[in-house]
Enzyme design. Structure first.
Site, PDB file in Angstrom:
ATOM      1  N   ARG A   1      37.758  50.399  38.007  1.00 17.39           N
ATOM      2  CA  ARG A   1      36.907  49.803  39.052  1.00 17.39           C
ATOM      3  C   ARG A   1      36.598  50.799  40.168  1.00 17.39           C
ATOM      4  O   ARG A   1      36.463  50.418  41.333  1.00 17.39           O
ATOM      5  CB  ARG A   1      37.546  48.547  39.647  1.00 17.39           C
ATOM      6  CG  ARG A   1      38.036  47.551  38.620  1.00 17.39           C
ATOM      7  CD  ARG A   1      36.970  47.145  37.642  1.00 17.39           C
ATOM      8  NE  ARG A   1      37.461  46.201  36.638  1.00 17.39           N
ATOM      9  CZ  ARG A   1      36.698  45.744  35.641  1.00 17.39           C
ATOM     10  NH1 ARG A   1      35.463  46.154  35.489  1.00 17.39           N
ATOM     11  NH2 ARG A   1      37.189  44.894  34.774  1.00 17.39           N
TER      12      ARG A   1
ATOM     13  N   ASN B   1      47.490  48.636  36.098  1.00 15.51           N
ATOM     14  CA  ASN B   1      47.648  48.643  34.641  1.00 15.51           C
ATOM     15  C   ASN B   1      48.308  49.984  34.335  1.00 15.51           C
ATOM     16  O   ASN B   1      47.647  50.986  34.138  1.00 15.51           O
ATOM     17  CB  ASN B   1      46.290  48.499  33.953  1.00 15.51           C
ATOM     18  CG  ASN B   1      45.641  47.173  34.324  1.00 15.51           C
ATOM     19  OD1 ASN B   1      46.304  46.143  34.376  1.00 15.51           O
ATOM     20  ND2 ASN B   1      44.356  47.201  34.604  1.00 15.51           N
TER      21      ASN B   1
ATOM     22  N   GLU C   1      47.108  39.736  32.251  1.00 19.49           N
ATOM     23  CA  GLU C   1      46.098  40.474  31.497  1.00 19.49           C
ATOM     24  C   GLU C   1      46.736  41.447  30.503  1.00 19.49           C
ATOM     25  O   GLU C   1      46.349  42.606  30.405  1.00 19.49           O
ATOM     26  CB  GLU C   1      45.157  41.234  32.444  1.00 19.49           C
ATOM     27  CG  GLU C   1      44.458  40.316  33.423  1.00 19.49           C
ATOM     28  CD  GLU C   1      43.392  41.016  34.271  1.00 19.49           C
ATOM     29  OE1 GLU C   1      42.347  40.406  34.461  1.00 19.49           O
ATOM     30  OE2 GLU C   1      43.626  42.146  34.720  1.00 19.49           O
TER      31      GLU C   1
ATOM     32  N   ARG D   1      52.987  41.645  42.124  1.00 17.72           N
ATOM     33  CA  ARG D   1      51.661  41.024  42.265  1.00 17.72           C
ATOM     34  C   ARG D   1      51.650  39.580  41.756  1.00 17.72           C
ATOM     35  O   ARG D   1      52.249  39.272  40.723  1.00 17.72           O
ATOM     36  CB  ARG D   1      50.606  41.852  41.547  1.00 17.72           C
ATOM     37  CG  ARG D   1      50.442  43.214  42.192  1.00 17.72           C
ATOM     38  CD  ARG D   1      49.428  44.049  41.474  1.00 17.72           C
ATOM     39  NE  ARG D   1      48.064  43.780  41.846  1.00 17.72           N
ATOM     40  CZ  ARG D   1      47.091  43.524  40.997  1.00 17.72           C
ATOM     41  NH1 ARG D   1      47.329  43.456  39.709  1.00 17.72           N
ATOM     42  NH2 ARG D   1      45.867  43.321  41.415  1.00 17.72           N
TER      43      ARG D   1
ATOM     44  N   LYS E   1      46.232  38.366  46.062  1.00 20.27           N
ATOM     45  CA  LYS E   1      44.813  38.646  46.316  1.00 20.27           C
ATOM     46  C   LYS E   1      44.279  37.664  47.349  1.00 20.27           C
ATOM     47  O   LYS E   1      44.750  36.530  47.437  1.00 20.27           O
ATOM     48  CB  LYS E   1      44.003  38.534  45.032  1.00 20.27           C
ATOM     49  CG  LYS E   1      44.238  39.693  44.069  1.00 20.27           C
ATOM     50  CD  LYS E   1      43.283  39.667  42.877  1.00 20.27           C
ATOM     51  CE  LYS E   1      43.610  40.830  41.941  1.00 20.27           C
ATOM     52  NZ  LYS E   1      42.702  40.905  40.777  1.00 20.27           N
TER      53      LYS E   1
ATOM     54  N   ASP F   1      39.466  36.169  41.920  1.00 22.63           N
ATOM     55  CA  ASP F   1      39.459  37.605  41.659  1.00 22.63           C
ATOM     56  C   ASP F   1      38.383  38.340  42.439  1.00 22.63           C
ATOM     57  O   ASP F   1      37.402  38.784  41.847  1.00 22.63           O
ATOM     58  CB  ASP F   1      39.280  37.834  40.157  1.00 22.63           C
ATOM     59  CG  ASP F   1      39.624  39.261  39.755  1.00 22.63           C
ATOM     60  OD1 ASP F   1      40.163  39.990  40.606  1.00 22.63           O
ATOM     61  OD2 ASP F   1      39.348  39.628  38.606  1.00 22.63           O
TER      62      ASP F   1
ATOM     63  N   GLU G   1      46.357  41.340  49.428  1.00 24.52           N
ATOM     64  CA  GLU G   1      45.670  42.369  48.639  1.00 24.52           C
ATOM     65  C   GLU G   1      44.170  42.141  48.764  1.00 24.52           C
ATOM     66  O   GLU G   1      43.638  41.143  48.290  1.00 24.52           O
ATOM     67  CB  GLU G   1      46.098  42.307  47.162  1.00 24.52           C
ATOM     68  CG  GLU G   1      45.396  43.358  46.303  1.00 24.52           C
ATOM     69  CD  GLU G   1      45.881  43.378  44.851  1.00 24.52           C
ATOM     70  OE1 GLU G   1      47.101  43.402  44.610  1.00 24.52           O
ATOM     71  OE2 GLU G   1      45.007  43.382  43.947  1.00 24.52           O
TER      72      GLU G   1
ATOM     73  N   GLU H   1      34.035  45.911  43.201  1.00 24.62           N
ATOM     74  CA  GLU H   1      33.904  45.590  41.769  1.00 24.62           C
ATOM     75  C   GLU H   1      32.850  44.520  41.502  1.00 24.62           C
ATOM     76  O   GLU H   1      32.037  44.655  40.596  1.00 24.62           O
ATOM     77  CB  GLU H   1      35.267  45.125  41.248  1.00 24.62           C
ATOM     78  CG  GLU H   1      35.215  44.593  39.823  1.00 24.62           C
ATOM     79  CD  GLU H   1      36.581  44.131  39.320  1.00 24.62           C
ATOM     80  OE1 GLU H   1      37.584  44.292  40.039  1.00 24.62           O
ATOM     81  OE2 GLU H   1      36.630  43.616  38.189  1.00 24.62           O
TER      82      GLU H   1
ATOM     83  N   HIS I   1      32.077  34.280  40.000  1.00 27.42           N
ATOM     84  CA  HIS I   1      32.335  34.900  38.704  1.00 27.42           C
ATOM     85  C   HIS I   1      31.211  34.685  37.690  1.00 27.42           C
ATOM     86  O   HIS I   1      31.466  34.390  36.520  1.00 27.42           O
ATOM     87  CB  HIS I   1      33.659  34.377  38.129  1.00 27.42           C
ATOM     88  CG  HIS I   1      34.441  35.443  37.393  1.00 27.42           C
ATOM     89  ND1 HIS I   1      33.891  36.194  36.382  1.00 27.42           N
ATOM     90  CD2 HIS I   1      35.723  35.870  37.533  1.00 27.42           C
ATOM     91  CE1 HIS I   1      34.808  37.039  35.927  1.00 27.42           C
ATOM     92  NE2 HIS I   1      35.930  36.875  36.619  1.00 27.42           N
TER      93      HIS I   1
HETATM   94  C1  BDP Z   1      40.424  42.503  38.063  1.00 30.58           C
HETATM   95  C2  BDP Z   1      39.888  43.762  37.500  1.00 30.58           C
HETATM   96  C3  BDP Z   1      40.844  44.470  36.593  1.00 30.58           C
HETATM   97  C4  BDP Z   1      42.192  44.598  37.269  1.00 30.58           C
HETATM   98  C5  BDP Z   1      42.673  43.245  37.696  1.00 30.58           C
HETATM   99  C6  BDP Z   1      43.944  43.294  38.508  1.00 30.58           C
HETATM  100  O1  BDP Z   1      38.704  43.439  36.797  1.00 30.58           O
HETATM  101  O2  BDP Z   1      40.288  45.718  36.291  1.00 30.58           O
HETATM  102  O3  BDP Z   1      43.111  45.216  36.436  1.00 30.58           O
HETATM  103  O4  BDP Z   1      41.731  42.626  38.515  1.00 30.58           O
HETATM  104  O5  BDP Z   1      43.840  43.107  39.718  1.00 30.58           O
HETATM  105  O6  BDP Z   1      39.655  42.229  39.182  1.00 30.58           O
HETATM  106  O7  BDP Z   1      45.018  43.491  37.990  1.00 30.58           O
END
Ligand code: BDP
Length: 731
Positions: free
Chosen positions: A187, A229, A310, A343, A379, A384, A406, A412, A540
């Site tokens: 991102r 990640n 994820e 997180r 967040k 998101d 966060e 993004e 979204h």
């Molecule tokens: C999303 C993003 C992704 C991130 C994820 C995160 O699309 O790339 O890895 O959040 O915050 O917004 O872990």
């Protein structure tokens, strides 16, 4: 020697007198261009005649260097260094420990009030002579004070009776870099990662220092260097040596390094069979790993962890809780003073009733189970990083667990590099939201600064928008978002408008007509993007994967994606209406909020337009206060058009600034605004033609009609993995 000095002086005089020179944005808000207001310049020259920096630590040297560079640029001449104040106009910098002068000034109470990182900047008298003191309890406080003093000159503020005292309200003020070891940035829209892992630790790069300087200038005191990640390799000795090299460059600027920890690292690089957080061998592995990090980097900050989200591994793989996972790290970090930031961005592998309920559902029951050096990092919204979301209901719901905010500074979902969106407005909106956790006035700002629940530790993180582009952030105006994030991290109750004012003066010019007009433009820019992308509480509906451009049609049984990542899941358009019912008749995500909020947002007569379709499925022709009494469809059309109109107004504002700023950046911004106008139209027309296939209502003739039928928008393609997104056939 003397000859050389004379030449340098001549060069300085000439360069100060030269007309606005081409600029590429590299200098950020630390440009230190000559003061052009004659009265102010005379005032500054009289008030600043020598520089006394008492003490000799790397941090105080950094303060001295910054002041020398800054004052030379602003005043057009060197301000000589002196061992003590010998005439009127000394600027004296230090701490009571480093400076006898400052120790003798009787600043005790003032200094006590600003804590370890705060500062006092004051016009005063020293030995009968006029002086300005920049005093703090620590060297880094003095550095922050030096930047504050420079800002006074950069923004053409007076030095008469200068009396500033400031202390950060949040302890950990971090950037989160989603940077990969191959230098791609998740991102990221500003080029590659700044961290050149291949040439570290041997080669340094002046940008490392400039990065730290920029952060220190706004009070950011930590950087998580790697992607959430995570890649376990960062924890190998080879990479840790590189991390240590960066830490060495950042240290004088008060910026600590942190890393992301991949939960399965004990298996991947440790040769263990499990990563179970309750397994003694796993715990011993992490402890030894963490000890080895501190041997290299004594002030290492700690870890950010994304787990069971994820596809990332985590404690739930072993039927343990998030608290079990976090506490394993916390325990190993505690003896070294490190922290773990766990997180809350999680959602389960099964598609749940409503994705926005997940973080709260998982974490609320764990309140009180985390060790005291563990944070939960939340967040700003429950989904998101959308152009607009209501605040996350976790804020206010975890009185026993320090929650970190966060924010996403990288845009993004908001047009990425090119669209001009000032996020100060968004951050401010979230921070000022009232959670009602302890009655009226329980704002999100008070949750994260610790005052509401008496958190002993406090922190905030911003997902960085920084890369190796010359201008750092992919566009000139994206710099404002880095800046605003830092200033709000220092004081989450600051006004986004005042921050924009400072930023514009330092970044472009103090010309009042420019500042007035462009500040107004910045302030409207956030609402503009909300309107042309996701008005009235939609969310979204971006194209899948890259999240650039519209994709409201993505979803349904034919996509191979999980439903709760697709636009159709989120907007719920059907023949009757639009929006996600999150009240008691629907998913009841609303029940996660305090009763006064529930009452207001749950009622179609009282819900604000900003979250209307977030909480309600509204009939196409229904008229509500939140639609200004107009049928929903008409209001939707009006909002999408208002978004496009705002961008056109931004263009007119900017066009009128020609000549007030350097041509290079003027044209940069102008060309990006042209892209934004085109893409705002794309958004409007794609979204409206798509929603129209449900509403079957006309777009009133007074509005611009879509340039193409829906079919056209369906086939616009953007490359899946774009560094710099440019899509084909954007109408
Ligand atoms: C999303 C993003 C992704 C991130 C994820 C995160 O699309 O790339 O890895 O959040 O915050 O917004 O872990």
């Amino acid at each position: 020697m003397r000859m050389k000095r004379a030449l340098i002086t001549l060069w300085l005089v000439l360069s100060a007198a030269a007309p606005a020179r081409a600029e590429d944005g590299y200098d950020l808000w630390l440009r230190y261009r000559p003061v052009t207001d004659a009265a102010r310049l005379a005032e500054y020259r009289a008030a600043v005649t020598q520089l006394v920096v008492d003490g000799d630590s790397p941090t105080l040297r950094a303060a001295r260097d910054e002041l020398r560079t800054g004052l030379r640029g602003l005043l057009g001449a060197d301000v000589p260094l002196s061992a003590s104040a010998t005439r009127d106009g000394a600027v004296i910098v230090g701490t009571p420990a480093s400076s006898r002068t400052i120790g003798a000034l009787g600043l005790g109470d003032a200094l006590r009030a600003v804590g370890r990182e705060g500062y006092v900047v004051r016009a005063t008298r020293v030995g009968g002579r006029r002086a300005i003191v920049v005093a703090a309890n620590s060297d880094v406080g003095a550095l922050y004070g030096a930047f504050r003093f420079l800002r006074q000159l950069q923004t053409y503020g007076t030095l008469a009776n200068l009396a500033v005292a400031s202390a950060p309200k949040i302890q950990l003020r971090l950037l989160n870099h989603w940077d990969n070891l191959n230098r791609s940035v998740e991102r990221g829209y500003a080029g590659h990662s700044l961290w050149a892992w291949d040439t570290l630790p041997d080669a340094s790069n002046p940008r490392y220092r400039d990065y730290a300087r920029a952060n220190a200038s706004i009070g950011i005191n930590g950087a998580v260097l790697t992607n959430v990640n995570a890649n376990a390799r960062i924890l190998t000795p080879e990479y840790l040596a590189k991390v240590a090299a960066l830490a060495n460059v950042f240290r004088p600027y008060g910026v600590r390094v942190y890393l992301t920890a991949r939960f399965s690292a004990p298996i991947e690089i440790g040769g263990l069979k499990t990563a179970d957080p309750l397994d003694p061998a796993v715990r011993a592995w992490w402890k030894a790993k963490i000890d080895s990090i501190y041997a290299l980097i004594p002030d290492f900050g700690g870890f950010t962890v994304k787990a069971n989200s994820e596809g990332q591994p985590g404690p739930q793989d072993y039927h343990r809780t998030h608290a079990d996972g976090a506490n394993m790290f916390a325990e190993a970090l505690a003896p070294h003073g490190g922290v773990v930031m766990w997180r809350a961005f999680v959602y389960s592998n099964e598609v749940p009733v409503d994705r926005v309920k997940q973080a709260y559902t998982e974490f609320k029951p764990l309140d009180g189970q985390f060790r005291d050096n563990a944070f939960v990092q939340v967040k700003n919204g429950p989904l998101d990083f959308q152009p607009r979301e209501p605040f996350s209901p976790l804020f206010g719901a975890m009185p026993k667990t320090p929650l970190m905010m966060e924010f996403q500074v990288t845009k993004e979902y908001l047009g990425q590099d090119t669209h001009l969106v000032y996020l100060g407005q968004e951050f401010e909106e979230v921070l000022r939201s009232d959670t009602w956790a302890k009655g009226k006035g329980s704002t999100v700002a008070k949750v994260i600064d610790g005052s509401l629940h008496g958190y002993a530790r406090t922190g905030i993180a911003g997902v960085s928008n920084i890369g190796d582009d010359r201008n750092w952030t992919g566009s000139q105006f994206n710099q404002a978002n880095w800046y605003a994030y830092g200033r709000l991290a220092w004081d989450p109750e600051m006004s986004a408008s005042d921050i924009a004012d400072d930023w514009l003066r330092m970044t472009f010019t103090n010309d009042p007509s420019f500042v007035r007009a462009v500040k107004a433009m910045m302030k409207t820019s956030r609402e503009a993007v909300v309107n042309y992308m996701t008005p009235l509480g939609l969310a979204h509906i971006m194209a899948t994967g890259h999240h650039y451009g519209p994709g409201p049609w993505v979803g349904g049984p034919n996509t191979r994606m999980r439903a709760d990542q697709t636009p159709t899941y989120f907007h719920r358009a059907d023949s009757l209406g639009l929006g996600f019912d999150r009240t008691a008749t629907g998913s009841n995500a609303l029940e996660q909020y305090a009763p006064p909020i529930r009452a207001r947002w749950g009622n179609q007569r009282t819900v604000p337009d900003s979250v209307l379709l977030w909480f309600h499925h509204v009939g196409w022709t229904e008229r509500l206060p939140a639609t200004h009494g107009r049928p929903l469809w008409d209001e939707l059309v009006a909002r999408y058009n208002a978004g496009v109109d705002s961008v056109r107004a931004m263009q007119r504002t900017w066009d009128a600034q020609r000549g007030k700023v350097d041509d290079e950046r003027f044209r940069d911004v102008q060309s990006f605004l042209a892209i934004q106008e085109k893409e705002a139209r794309w958004w409007r027309d794609a979204a409206l033609t798509y929603f129209q296939s449900f509403s079957h209502l006309p777009i009133p003739a007074r509005y611009e009609q879509p340039a193409h039928p829906l079919q056209y928008y369906l086939q616009v393609r953007c490359p899946a993995n774009r560094d710099k997104p440019r899509c084909d056939n954007v109408p």
